[in-house]
Design a protein around this motif. Sequence first.
Motif, PDB file in Angstrom:
ATOM      1  N   ASP A  38      23.358  34.094  40.975  1.00  0.00           N
ATOM      2  CA  ASP A  38      23.985  35.368  41.338  1.00  0.00           C
ATOM      3  C   ASP A  38      25.317  35.545  40.618  1.00  0.00           C
ATOM      4  OD1 ASP A  38      21.894  36.027  42.989  1.00  0.00           O
ATOM      5  OD2 ASP A  38      22.921  35.491  44.852  1.00  0.00           O
ATOM      6  N   ASP A  39      26.096  34.467  40.514  1.00  0.00           N
ATOM      7  CA  ASP A  39      27.385  34.540  39.817  1.00  0.00           C
ATOM      8  C   ASP A  39      27.188  34.905  38.346  1.00  0.00           C
ATOM      9  OD1 ASP A  39      28.720  33.730  42.138  1.00  0.00           O
ATOM     10  OD2 ASP A  39      28.522  31.614  41.621  1.00  0.00           O
ATOM     11  N   PHE A  40      26.171  34.316  37.743  1.00  0.00           N
ATOM     12  CA  PHE A  40      25.865  34.578  36.334  1.00  0.00           C
ATOM     13  C   PHE A  40      25.650  36.068  36.104  1.00  0.00           C
ATOM     14  CE2 PHE A  40      22.443  35.245  33.209  1.00  0.00           C
ATOM     15  CZ  PHE A  40      22.983  34.663  32.074  1.00  0.00           C
ATOM     16  N   TRP A  41      24.787  36.668  36.914  1.00  0.00           N
ATOM     17  CA  TRP A  41      24.476  38.084  36.710  1.00  0.00           C
ATOM     18  C   TRP A  41      25.617  38.993  37.160  1.00  0.00           C
ATOM     19  CZ3 TRP A  41      21.099  39.567  33.403  1.00  0.00           C
ATOM     20  CH2 TRP A  41      19.977  38.784  33.131  1.00  0.00           C
ATOM     21  N   GLN A  42      26.372  38.574  38.163  1.00  0.00           N
ATOM     22  CA  GLN A  42      27.520  39.384  38.581  1.00  0.00           C
ATOM     23  C   GLN A  42      28.575  39.449  37.485  1.00  0.00           C
ATOM     24  OE1 GLN A  42      28.700  37.627  42.312  1.00  0.00           O
ATOM     25  NE2 GLN A  42      26.887  38.405  43.386  1.00  0.00           N
ATOM     26  N   LEU A  43      28.776  38.353  36.777  1.00  0.00           N
ATOM     27  CA  LEU A  43      29.731  38.375  35.668  1.00  0.00           C
ATOM     28  C   LEU A  43      29.245  39.332  34.579  1.00  0.00           C
ATOM     29  CD1 LEU A  43      31.783  35.514  34.211  1.00  0.00           C
ATOM     30  CD2 LEU A  43      30.466  36.936  32.631  1.00  0.00           C
ATOM     31  N   ILE A  44      27.955  39.312  34.296  1.00  0.00           N
ATOM     32  CA  ILE A  44      27.413  40.239  33.298  1.00  0.00           C
ATOM     33  C   ILE A  44      27.572  41.680  33.771  1.00  0.00           C
ATOM     34  CG2 ILE A  44      25.280  41.008  32.179  1.00  0.00           C
ATOM     35  CD1 ILE A  44      24.457  38.070  31.985  1.00  0.00           C
ATOM     36  N   ASP A  45      27.357  41.925  35.062  1.00  0.00           N
ATOM     37  CA  ASP A  45      27.545  43.280  35.591  1.00  0.00           C
ATOM     38  C   ASP A  45      28.991  43.742  35.418  1.00  0.00           C
ATOM     39  OD1 ASP A  45      24.924  43.657  36.310  1.00  0.00           O
ATOM     40  OD2 ASP A  45      25.206  43.090  38.410  1.00  0.00           O
ATOM     41  N   ARG A  46      29.938  42.845  35.657  1.00  0.00           N
ATOM     42  CA  ARG A  46      31.347  43.195  35.469  1.00  0.00           C
ATOM     43  C   ARG A  46      31.632  43.491  34.001  1.00  0.00           C
ATOM     44  NH1 ARG A  46      35.126  38.715  37.615  1.00  0.00           N
ATOM     45  NH2 ARG A  46      36.695  40.250  36.947  1.00  0.00           N
ATOM     46  N   ALA A  47      31.022  42.720  33.126  1.00  0.00           N
ATOM     47  CA  ALA A  47      31.210  42.952  31.692  1.00  0.00           C
ATOM     48  C   ALA A  47      30.600  44.278  31.276  1.00  0.00           C
ATOM     49  CB  ALA A  47      30.591  41.804  30.896  1.00  0.00           C
ATOM     50  N   ARG A  48      29.477  44.622  31.853  1.00  0.00           N
ATOM     51  CA  ARG A  48      28.842  45.902  31.543  1.00  0.00           C
ATOM     52  C   ARG A  48      29.708  47.059  32.021  1.00  0.00           C
ATOM     53  NH1 ARG A  48      24.123  46.696  34.505  1.00  0.00           N
ATOM     54  NH2 ARG A  48      23.503  48.306  33.018  1.00  0.00           N
ATOM     55  N   ALA A  49      30.307  46.905  33.193  1.00  0.00           N
ATOM     56  CA  ALA A  49      31.130  47.978  33.762  1.00  0.00           C
ATOM     57  C   ALA A  49      32.415  48.177  32.968  1.00  0.00           C
ATOM     58  CB  ALA A  49      31.455  47.667  35.220  1.00  0.00           C
ATOM     59  N   GLY A  50      32.968  47.092  32.444  1.00  0.00           N
ATOM     60  CA  GLY A  50      34.257  47.194  31.779  1.00  0.00           C
ATOM     61  C   GLY A  50      34.211  47.129  30.275  1.00  0.00           C
ATOM     62  N   GLY A  51      33.028  46.892  29.717  1.00  0.00           N
ATOM     63  CA  GLY A  51      32.967  46.670  28.280  1.00  0.00           C
ATOM     64  C   GLY A  51      32.252  47.734  27.490  1.00  0.00           C
ATOM     65  N   GLY A  52      31.862  48.833  28.125  1.00  0.00           N
ATOM     66  CA  GLY A  52      31.103  49.840  27.405  1.00  0.00           C
ATOM     67  C   GLY A  52      29.650  49.430  27.292  1.00  0.00           C
ATOM     68  N   GLY A  53      28.839  50.290  26.732  1.00  0.00           N
ATOM     69  CA  GLY A  53      27.410  50.046  26.714  1.00  0.00           C
ATOM     70  C   GLY A  53      26.894  49.253  25.539  1.00  0.00           C
ATOM     71  N   GLU A  54      27.680  49.122  24.470  1.00  0.00           N
ATOM     72  CA  GLU A  54      27.201  48.417  23.289  1.00  0.00           C
ATOM     73  C   GLU A  54      27.198  46.906  23.531  1.00  0.00           C
ATOM     74  OE1 GLU A  54      25.939  49.709  20.537  1.00  0.00           O
ATOM     75  OE2 GLU A  54      26.160  51.671  21.477  1.00  0.00           O
ATOM     76  N   PRO A  55      26.171  46.201  23.036  1.00  0.00           N
ATOM     77  CA  PRO A  55      26.090  44.755  23.278  1.00  0.00           C
ATOM     78  C   PRO A  55      27.334  43.989  22.860  1.00  0.00           C
ATOM     79  CG  PRO A  55      24.011  45.551  22.410  1.00  0.00           C
ATOM     80  CD  PRO A  55      24.969  46.703  22.338  1.00  0.00           C
ATOM     81  N   HIS A  56      27.925  44.348  21.715  1.00  0.00           N
ATOM     82  CA  HIS A  56      29.104  43.601  21.264  1.00  0.00           C
ATOM     83  C   HIS A  56      30.278  43.809  22.213  1.00  0.00           C
ATOM     84  CE1 HIS A  56      31.386  47.099  19.710  1.00  0.00           C
ATOM     85  NE2 HIS A  56      30.205  47.590  19.395  1.00  0.00           N
ATOM     86  N   ALA A  57      30.378  45.012  22.808  1.00  0.00           N
ATOM     87  CA  ALA A  57      31.460  45.278  23.753  1.00  0.00           C
ATOM     88  C   ALA A  57      31.232  44.542  25.064  1.00  0.00           C
ATOM     89  CB  ALA A  57      31.579  46.785  23.999  1.00  0.00           C
ATOM     90  N   VAL A  58      29.992  44.539  25.539  1.00  0.00           N
ATOM     91  CA  VAL A  58      29.664  43.793  26.756  1.00  0.00           C
ATOM     92  C   VAL A  58      29.929  42.307  26.539  1.00  0.00           C
ATOM     93  CG1 VAL A  58      27.832  43.179  28.382  1.00  0.00           C
ATOM     94  CG2 VAL A  58      27.953  45.507  27.465  1.00  0.00           C
ATOM     95  N   ALA A  59      29.537  41.796  25.385  1.00  0.00           N
ATOM     96  CA  ALA A  59      29.738  40.378  25.089  1.00  0.00           C
ATOM     97  C   ALA A  59      31.221  40.032  25.037  1.00  0.00           C
ATOM     98  CB  ALA A  59      29.059  40.018  23.774  1.00  0.00           C
ATOM     99  N   ALA A  60      32.023  40.880  24.413  1.00  0.00           N
ATOM    100  CA  ALA A  60      33.461  40.610  24.315  1.00  0.00           C
ATOM    101  C   ALA A  60      34.099  40.563  25.695  1.00  0.00           C
ATOM    102  CB  ALA A  60      34.135  41.673  23.452  1.00  0.00           C
ATOM    103  N   ARG A  61      33.692  41.487  26.557  1.00  0.00           N
ATOM    104  CA  ARG A  61      34.226  41.500  27.916  1.00  0.00           C
ATOM    105  C   ARG A  61      33.740  40.277  28.692  1.00  0.00           C
ATOM    106  NH1 ARG A  61      38.267  42.447  31.321  1.00  0.00           N
ATOM    107  NH2 ARG A  61      37.598  43.207  33.356  1.00  0.00           N
ATOM    108  N   ALA A  62      32.493  39.881  28.497  1.00  0.00           N
ATOM    109  CA  ALA A  62      31.966  38.700  29.181  1.00  0.00           C
ATOM    110  C   ALA A  62      32.714  37.442  28.753  1.00  0.00           C
ATOM    111  CB  ALA A  62      30.471  38.552  28.903  1.00  0.00           C
ATOM    112  N   VAL A  63      33.033  37.335  27.467  1.00  0.00           N
ATOM    113  CA  VAL A  63      33.811  36.188  26.983  1.00  0.00           C
ATOM    114  C   VAL A  63      35.168  36.153  27.668  1.00  0.00           C
ATOM    115  CG1 VAL A  63      35.000  35.216  24.979  1.00  0.00           C
ATOM    116  CG2 VAL A  63      32.638  36.006  24.761  1.00  0.00           C
ATOM    117  N   ALA A  64      35.826  37.307  27.736  1.00  0.00           N
ATOM    118  CA  ALA A  64      37.154  37.362  28.355  1.00  0.00           C
ATOM    119  C   ALA A  64      37.094  36.975  29.827  1.00  0.00           C
ATOM    120  CB  ALA A  64      37.736  38.766  28.194  1.00  0.00           C
ATOM    121  N   LEU A  65      36.098  37.471  30.539  1.00  0.00           N
ATOM    122  CA  LEU A  65      35.961  37.158  31.963  1.00  0.00           C
ATOM    123  C   LEU A  65      35.626  35.687  32.176  1.00  0.00           C
ATOM    124  CD1 LEU A  65      33.910  40.287  33.108  1.00  0.00           C
ATOM    125  CD2 LEU A  65      36.276  39.760  33.749  1.00  0.00           C
ATOM    126  N   LEU A  66      34.704  35.177  31.374  1.00  0.00           N
ATOM    127  CA  LEU A  66      34.257  33.799  31.557  1.00  0.00           C
ATOM    128  C   LEU A  66      35.347  32.808  31.172  1.00  0.00           C
ATOM    129  CD1 LEU A  66      31.815  32.130  32.441  1.00  0.00           C
ATOM    130  CD2 LEU A  66      30.996  32.203  30.074  1.00  0.00           C
TER     131      LEU A  66
END
Length: 216
Positions: free
Chosen positions: A42-70
């Motif tokens: 659940d934590d894994f997917w919740q972090l991705i959800d947070r990255a999706r919400a704050g990183g825009g819709g493009e994969p590179h933006a979601v990934a950048a936000r996920a890196v920052a959060l993680l």
Amino acid sequence: MLPGGVFRRTATAFGARPGRAAVPVAGRERRGLPDCQAMRTDDFWQLIDRARAGGGGEPHAVAARAVALLAERDPEDIVGYAHHQARVLSASHKVDLWGAAYLINGGVSDEGFHHFRGWLMTQGREVFARAVADPDSLAGLPQVRAASLSGEEFSGSEMLAVPWDAYRRATAAELPADREPAPVPDLNDFWDFDDEEEAKRRLPKLAALFVEPPAE
């Protein structure tokens, strides 16, 4: 014919960051990844959800936000994220999902299928799980329907590198290799992804979008 030629099991898909070997670091982690109790699925997917919400819709933006959060988490959490990502990739290594990626992207190799699942991760847990259970459900995504007209291809290699990038940012060291890597499922039921009739039988909704209609 098989996509990308003969299927090859690759360590890249499940055990190491693409293009880089995992380098052990000092201490107990030198023996491999420690027990991954710090992060739940659940934590894994919740972090991705947070990255999706704050990183825009493009994969590179979601990934950048996920890196920052993680990277803000403890190293054990980053290790846990990598462990869960490997499990997610293993569970999604299925022939019909590969066939769906092949139709959507106009052909896809084994590495391309890996990157396609990185993109699929950026769509969130519900979409990912539904696609694994029923690859034809991808035909219902607005961006996939749009791609049938635009020719857009979907790839998310940056998303697959998230735990390695986050671990390096947090510790200035390389993420250690998993001592118990997720198994690569056997794929013994390949079908010819260029066979339009078989595509229509297995993936009727996607075939309706991406397979050329018969000539009149």
